[in-house]
Design a protein around this motif. Structure first.
Motif, PDB file in Angstrom:
ATOM      1  N   ARG A   1     -29.407  43.421  46.827  1.00  0.00           N
ATOM      2  CA  ARG A   1     -28.055  43.907  46.579  1.00  0.00           C
ATOM      3  C   ARG A   1     -27.150  43.552  47.744  1.00  0.00           C
ATOM      4  O   ARG A   1     -27.562  43.581  48.892  1.00  0.00           O
ATOM      5  N   LEU A   2     -25.888  43.260  47.433  1.00  0.00           N
ATOM      6  CA  LEU A   2     -24.894  43.008  48.476  1.00  0.00           C
ATOM      7  C   LEU A   2     -24.203  44.298  48.850  1.00  0.00           C
ATOM      8  O   LEU A   2     -24.092  45.205  48.112  1.00  0.00           O
TER       9      LEU A   2
ATOM     10  N   GLU B   1     -22.281  45.449  39.479  1.00  0.00           N
ATOM     11  CA  GLU B   1     -22.854  45.192  40.797  1.00  0.00           C
ATOM     12  C   GLU B   1     -22.916  43.694  41.026  1.00  0.00           C
ATOM     13  O   GLU B   1     -22.947  42.915  40.080  1.00  0.00           O
ATOM     14  N   VAL B   2     -22.959  43.313  42.302  1.00  0.00           N
ATOM     15  CA  VAL B   2     -23.147  41.918  42.679  1.00  0.00           C
ATOM     16  C   VAL B   2     -24.477  41.824  43.404  1.00  0.00           C
ATOM     17  O   VAL B   2     -24.773  42.649  44.270  1.00  0.00           O
TER      18      VAL B   2
ATOM     19  N   HIS C   1     -17.188  41.569  44.988  1.00  0.00           N
ATOM     20  CA  HIS C   1     -17.837  42.427  45.987  1.00  0.00           C
ATOM     21  C   HIS C   1     -16.792  43.137  46.857  1.00  0.00           C
ATOM     22  O   HIS C   1     -16.951  44.320  47.181  1.00  0.00           O
TER      23      HIS C   1
ATOM     24  N   GLU D   1     -17.569  36.972  45.964  1.00  0.00           N
ATOM     25  CA  GLU D   1     -16.923  37.575  47.130  1.00  0.00           C
ATOM     26  C   GLU D   1     -15.737  38.448  46.703  1.00  0.00           C
ATOM     27  O   GLU D   1     -15.555  39.557  47.208  1.00  0.00           O
TER      28      GLU D   1
ATOM     29  N   SER E   1     -16.560  47.165  47.109  1.00  0.00           N
ATOM     30  CA  SER E   1     -16.796  47.814  48.403  1.00  0.00           C
ATOM     31  C   SER E   1     -15.500  48.326  49.042  1.00  0.00           C
ATOM     32  O   SER E   1     -15.517  48.812  50.175  1.00  0.00           O
TER      33      SER E   1
END
Length: 172
Positions: free
Chosen positions: A171-172, A44-45, A76, A73, A80
């Motif tokens: 969390r992002l 996770e980021v 992530h 980035e 995602s």
């Protein structure tokens, strides 16, 4: 033609060595968890007061790896499943490796002193090379190739924190 392909693959290995660093001594013979190493279950980021942090999670523990914003980035975006407007360095390296039949087979993250290191294993036509790299770059490349990420059991016990939300993070 085969000679040209071998030259191109050799050039790619040299380029990767320049970008990532010299070969590490760790061997990538087994992609399985062993008593000495633990496979990371999830990544996770998060954003913390100290900056972006990647959380390597395994066995109810999380190892925080602080990264720069560009690496955060990149990671992530992979997590995602979204494309960025322009490719970042990890996207470029993935494209180069894939165009020559290469792929990341696994990553091993270690701690030397107070610095995390990554051993990035790359398969180039059956020839496996292991490159020393920043742990954050190795993690990003593993995620780009859906390759397993490992840490030593000792690292998980030493640097891993019980899973809980870090204070002041989101969390992002």
């Amino acid at each position: 033609m085969r000679h040209c392909l071998r030259l191109v693959l050799s050039a790619l290995v040299v380029a990767a060595s320049c970008l990532i660093g010299p070969a590490a001594s760790w061997s990538a013979e087994s992609a399985e968890q062993t008593p000495a190493r633990v496979r990371i279950a999830s990544v996770e980021v998060a954003v913390s007061a100290a900056g972006p942090v990647v959380l390597l999670k395994a066995q109810d523990r999380a190892i925080p790896v602080f990264v720069d914003p560009t690496v955060a980035e990149s990671i992530h975006a992979v997590l995602s499943k979204r494309s960025l407007p322009r490719p970042l360095s990890h996207d470029l390296m993935r494209s180069i490796l894939q165009s020559y039949g290469g792929r990341v087979t696994e990553v091993m993250v270690t701690l030397q002193g107070t610095t995390y290191h990554g051993a990035l294993s790359i398969d180039l036509g059956g020839d496996i090379k292991v490159f020393d790299s920043r742990s954050s770059d190795a993690i990003a490349m593993a995620l780009h190739f859906s390759a397993p990420i490992f840490v030593s059991r000792e690292l998980l016990e030493k640097a891993g924190q019980a899973l809980a939300e870090p204070p002041g993070s989101r969390r992002l």
